[in-house]
Motif scaffolding. Structure first.
Motif, mmCIF file in Angstrom:
data_model
loop_
_atom_site.group_PDB
_atom_site.id
_atom_site.type_symbol
_atom_site.label_atom_id
_atom_site.label_comp_id
_atom_site.label_asym_id
_atom_site.label_seq_id
_atom_site.Cartn_x
_atom_site.Cartn_y
_atom_site.Cartn_z
ATOM 1 N N UNK A 26 0.836 -1.200 0.000
ATOM 2 C CA UNK A 26 0.000 0.000 0.000
ATOM 3 C C UNK A 26 0.873 1.254 0.000
ATOM 4 N N UNK A 27 1.870 1.298 0.892
ATOM 5 C CA UNK A 27 2.769 2.455 0.926
ATOM 6 C C UNK A 27 3.482 2.631 -0.405
ATOM 7 N N UNK A 28 3.932 1.528 -0.998
ATOM 8 C CA UNK A 28 4.608 1.595 -2.297
ATOM 9 C C UNK A 28 3.658 2.123 -3.374
ATOM 10 N N UNK A 29 2.411 1.658 -3.360
ATOM 11 C CA UNK A 29 1.427 2.062 -4.375
ATOM 12 C C UNK A 29 1.101 3.560 -4.303
ATOM 13 N N UNK A 30 1.119 4.129 -3.095
ATOM 14 C CA UNK A 30 0.782 5.547 -2.967
ATOM 15 C C UNK A 30 2.026 6.437 -3.001
ATOM 16 N N UNK A 31 3.184 5.822 -3.215
ATOM 17 C CA UNK A 31 4.406 6.596 -3.335
ATOM 18 C C UNK A 31 5.016 7.019 -2.011
ATOM 19 N N UNK A 32 4.613 6.396 -0.940
ATOM 20 C CA UNK A 32 5.157 6.698 0.389
ATOM 21 C C UNK A 32 6.435 5.873 0.567
ATOM 22 N N UNK A 33 7.504 6.509 0.984
ATOM 23 C CA UNK A 33 8.791 5.814 1.082
ATOM 24 C C UNK A 33 9.003 5.097 2.415
ATOM 25 N N UNK A 34 7.985 5.108 3.267
ATOM 26 C CA UNK A 34 8.138 4.406 4.550
ATOM 27 C C UNK A 34 8.337 2.918 4.324
ATOM 28 N N UNK A 35 9.091 2.323 5.230
ATOM 29 C CA UNK A 35 9.290 0.881 5.207
ATOM 30 C C UNK A 35 8.577 0.303 6.415
ATOM 31 N N UNK A 36 7.629 -0.591 6.175
ATOM 32 C CA UNK A 36 6.886 -1.226 7.261
ATOM 33 C C UNK A 36 7.834 -2.164 8.001
ATOM 34 N N UNK A 37 7.768 -2.133 9.318
ATOM 35 C CA UNK A 37 8.640 -3.006 10.103
ATOM 36 C C UNK A 37 8.070 -4.419 10.126
ATOM 37 N N UNK A 38 8.796 -5.326 9.491
ATOM 38 C CA UNK A 38 8.404 -6.734 9.443
ATOM 39 C C UNK A 38 9.634 -7.550 9.842
ATOM 40 N N UNK A 39 9.906 -7.666 11.156
ATOM 41 C CA UNK A 39 11.136 -8.315 11.607
ATOM 42 C C UNK A 39 11.324 -9.736 11.076
ATOM 43 N N UNK A 40 10.241 -10.504 10.945
ATOM 44 C CA UNK A 40 10.401 -11.894 10.515
ATOM 45 C C UNK A 40 10.831 -12.011 9.063
ATOM 46 N N UNK A 41 10.773 -10.882 8.332
ATOM 47 C CA UNK A 41 11.263 -10.858 6.954
ATOM 48 C C UNK A 41 12.586 -10.118 6.845
ATOM 49 N N UNK A 42 13.081 -9.610 7.965
ATOM 50 C CA UNK A 42 14.307 -8.840 7.956
ATOM 51 C C UNK A 42 14.105 -7.407 7.503
ATOM 52 N N UNK A 43 12.852 -6.952 7.462
ATOM 53 C CA UNK A 43 12.555 -5.579 7.065
ATOM 54 C C UNK A 43 12.292 -4.752 8.310
ATOM 55 N N UNK A 44 13.061 -3.713 8.491
ATOM 56 C CA UNK A 44 12.855 -2.833 9.627
ATOM 57 C C UNK A 44 12.797 -1.391 9.167
ATOM 58 N N UNK A 45 12.314 -0.539 10.037
ATOM 59 C CA UNK A 45 12.157 0.876 9.710
ATOM 60 C C UNK A 45 13.494 1.481 9.333
ATOM 61 N N UNK A 46 13.482 2.388 8.360
ATOM 62 C CA UNK A 46 14.705 3.042 7.878
ATOM 63 C C UNK A 46 15.342 3.880 8.969
#
Length: 79
Positions: free
Chosen positions: A59-79
Motif C-alpha cells: 500500500x505504501x509503495x502504491x501511494x508513493x510513500x517511502x516508509x518501510x513497514x517493520x516486518x522483523x520476521x522478513x528482515x525488514x525494519x524501519x529506515x
C-alpha cells in the motif's frame, strides 16, 4: 529459534520429520501429532502477520510513500 520465516520453515520441516519417525510408539506419535497441530496454528498466525505487513508495505509503495513497514520476521525494519 530465530524469529524469521526461514527459521519457521525449518522448524515446520523438523516437525514433519518427528512425525515420520518410525521408531515412535503410538502414544509418542499421538503426542507429536498434537504438538504439530499446535505448531501449525501458531505458524499460521505468524504467516498471517507477515502477510499483513507485506500488504501494508505494498500500500505504501502504491501511494508513493517511502516508509518501510517493520516486518522483523522478513528482515525488514524501519529506515
Amino acid at each position: 529459534m530465530k524469529n524469521d520465516l526461514t527459521a519457521l520453515n525449518n522448524y515446520l520441516f523438523e516437525a514433519i520429520e518427528r512425525i515420520n519417525d518410525d521408531s515412535l510408539s503410538e502414544e509418542e506419535l499421538n503426542i507429536e501429532i498434537k504438538k504439530s497441530k499446535a505448531i501449525k496454528d501458531v505458524a499460521e498466525t505468524i504467516i498471517d502477520n507477515a502477510r499483513l505487513g507485506l500488504q501494508a508495505q505494498k500500500h505504501f509503495d502504491d501511494i508513493g510513500d517511502s516508509r518501510l513497514v517493520e516486518i522483523p520476521m522478513l528482515g525488514l525494519t524501519d529506515k
